[in-house]
Design a protein around this motif. Structure first.
Motif, short mmCIF file in Angstrom:
data_model
loop_
_atom_site.label_atom_id
_atom_site.label_comp_id
_atom_site.label_asym_id
_atom_site.label_seq_id
_atom_site.Cartn_x
_atom_site.Cartn_y
_atom_site.Cartn_z
N GLY A 17 0.59 -1.22 0.06
CA GLY A 17 -0.01 -0.02 0.12
C GLY A 17 0.92 1.23 0.10
O GLY A 17 0.09 2.35 0.07
N LEU A 18 2.01 1.19 0.22
CA LEU A 18 3.08 2.24 0.37
C LEU A 18 3.75 2.44 -1.11
O LEU A 18 4.48 1.70 -1.43
N ALA A 19 3.43 3.72 -1.71
CA ALA A 19 4.50 3.86 -3.08
C ALA A 19 5.62 3.99 -2.94
O ALA A 19 6.06 4.48 -1.95
N VAL A 20 6.41 3.51 -3.91
CA VAL A 20 8.03 3.90 -3.89
C VAL A 20 8.29 5.17 -3.92
O VAL A 20 9.01 5.69 -3.27
N GLU A 21 7.64 6.05 -4.84
CA GLU A 21 7.74 7.19 -5.16
C GLU A 21 6.60 8.13 -4.90
O GLU A 21 5.40 7.46 -5.29
N ALA A 22 6.32 9.03 -4.44
CA ALA A 22 5.15 9.73 -4.29
C ALA A 22 4.65 10.13 -5.46
O ALA A 22 5.26 10.57 -6.59
N SER A 23 3.19 9.95 -5.68
CA SER A 23 2.59 10.66 -6.99
C SER A 23 2.71 12.14 -7.03
O SER A 23 1.93 12.69 -8.02
N ALA A 24 2.48 12.74 -5.80
CA ALA A 24 2.40 14.32 -5.77
C ALA A 24 3.46 14.65 -4.80
O ALA A 24 3.62 14.15 -3.87
N PRO A 25 3.97 15.94 -4.83
CA PRO A 25 4.61 16.59 -4.02
C PRO A 25 4.20 16.54 -2.58
O PRO A 25 2.98 16.99 -2.29
N ALA A 71 3.25 10.63 0.70
CA ALA A 71 4.13 9.39 1.61
C ALA A 71 4.39 8.51 0.34
O ALA A 71 3.88 8.49 -0.59
N SER A 72 5.80 8.17 0.62
CA SER A 72 6.26 7.10 -0.08
C SER A 72 7.52 6.30 0.60
O SER A 72 7.86 6.89 1.45
N ALA A 73 7.84 5.17 0.24
CA ALA A 73 9.22 4.62 0.50
C ALA A 73 10.28 5.71 0.63
O ALA A 73 11.12 5.40 1.54
N VAL A 74 10.56 6.17 -0.54
CA VAL A 74 11.86 7.06 -0.41
C VAL A 74 11.54 8.01 0.39
O VAL A 74 12.95 8.33 1.20
N ALA A 75 10.60 8.72 0.78
CA ALA A 75 10.58 9.65 1.67
C ALA A 75 10.81 9.23 3.09
O ALA A 75 11.31 9.72 3.97
N ALA A 76 10.18 8.12 3.14
CA ALA A 76 10.25 7.44 4.58
C ALA A 76 11.56 7.03 4.97
O ALA A 76 12.18 7.43 5.93
N ALA A 77 12.22 6.55 4.06
CA ALA A 77 13.53 5.90 4.21
C ALA A 77 14.51 7.31 4.16
O ALA A 77 15.53 6.85 4.65
N SER A 78 14.32 8.42 3.87
CA SER A 78 14.80 9.58 4.05
C SER A 78 15.53 9.72 5.62
O SER A 78 16.63 10.62 5.74
N ARG A 79 14.91 9.26 6.46
CA ARG A 79 15.21 9.60 7.74
C ARG A 79 16.11 8.59 8.15
O ARG A 79 16.80 8.56 9.39
N LEU A 80 16.60 7.50 7.50
CA LEU A 80 17.43 6.53 7.84
C LEU A 80 18.90 6.53 7.59
O LEU A 80 19.79 5.79 6.69
N GLY A 81 19.61 7.81 7.92
CA GLY A 81 20.99 8.03 7.76
C GLY A 81 21.07 9.20 6.86
O GLY A 81 20.34 9.60 6.30
N SER A 82 22.39 8.98 6.23
CA SER A 82 22.73 10.10 5.19
C SER A 82 22.42 9.55 3.85
O SER A 82 22.83 8.71 3.56
N PHE A 83 22.11 10.59 2.95
CA PHE A 83 21.96 10.08 1.66
C PHE A 83 22.55 11.45 0.71
O PHE A 83 22.48 12.48 1.22
N ASP A 84 22.99 11.27 -0.37
CA ASP A 84 23.53 12.34 -1.32
C ASP A 84 23.28 11.64 -2.67
O ASP A 84 24.25 11.47 -3.27
#
Length: 287
Positions: A87-95, A98-111
């Protein structure tokens, strides 16, 4: 840079050297963040080979983190694997969605491409649960995408299907968009593009079976389409399969991923436990 780079164009060589996209690399050069002998230069500059190239990479732009807490199945300096819930999209359909990418952004550093968000070497459908691989930086993303392209990533799914499939099977079919509906895919027309998978029956159930499916190619909707058109539709799949009382979404779970670690190529294997709704569906059909 190595002397073998002589004659290469700066932006193209640099994209491979730092694992960034061509667009990101050109932006770094054009905004003066790449210098050779202390001087800025054009993205089209030809290299002599053996030069020292200094690259200033600005801090990644912060991104809004939203969505549920995700279970981490594997984590290192290059990548991580999370358990994506159904039920959770990998990428959000609108700015801001909720999405897996947005949720995972809390899990450490990304660049990745200048943003503090994970990179996506592959995807899962919204209603498919299981192991989702994410990259922490551009170089890791490039390495993981190359591994997928080379067939160096093993992907296994558990699928709850209708019917009584044979204990083992393999499908090698044409694959492409349905001429009658471009939102759907099909195996039922001539195409040079192929889709391949194999399966074994994990458990025979009442009017159904739990299959372990090994993907050899990674086409969009592939498992759902190939199994449905072979006569073994995924239960709960409203688009290609059949509705089922036992489960309210497509009964498909990314159960195992095995991939070469971006830093050194060492093998990594990750397994995602079954979510509760799929466990309940299997129990209901076993009775």
């Amino acid at each position: 840079m190595p002397r073998e780079a002589a004659g290469a164009r700066l932006d193209r060589w640099l994209a491979g050297a730092i694992g960034a996209t061509a667009e990101r690399t050109r932006w770094l050069v054009e905004t003066g963040r790449v210098r050779i002998r202390g001087k800025t230069c054009s993205p089209h500059r030809k290299l002599f080979g053996g030069e020292e190239v200094a690259v200033e990479r600005p801090a990644p732009r912060a991104a809004e983190a939203s969505g549920p807490a995700l279970a981490v199945l594997y984590d290192d300096a290059d990548c991580l694997v999370v358990a994506k819930p159904p039920g959770l999209a990998v990428e959000a359909s609108a700015p801001g969605g909720a999405s897996a990418v947005a949720a995972a952004s809390r899990l450490g550093s990304f660049d990745v491409d200048g943003r503090a968000v994970p990179g996506l070497p592959h995807r899962l459908d919204r209603d498919t649960s299981g192991a989702l691989l994410l990259a922490r930086h551009d170089r890791a993303l490039a390495a993981l995408r190359a591994a997928f392209e080379a067939g160096a990533v093993e992907k296994e799914y558990l699928a709850l299907v209708g019917g009584a499939p044979p204990r083992e099977g393999r499908l090698d079919t044409p694959y492409g968009r349905d001429p009658a509906d471009p939102r759907r895919f099909t195996t039922r027309f001539p195409s040079a593009r192929r889709a391949r998978l194999s399966w074994t029956v994990e458990r025979a159930l009442r009017g159904a079976a739990l299959l372990r499916v090994r993907l050899e190619t990674g086409r969009t909707h592939q498992i759902r389409v190939q199994l449905a058109e072979a006569g073994f539709p995924v239960l709960g799949d409203a688009a290609y399969g059949v509705r089922a009382d036992a489960i309210a979404r497509q009964a498909l779970h990314a159960a195992r991923l095995a991939f070469p670690r971006p830093s050194d190529g060492a093998p990594v294997e990750v397994r995602a436990p079954l979510p509760e709704d799929l466990e309940r569906a299997i129990a209901a059909l076993a009775g």
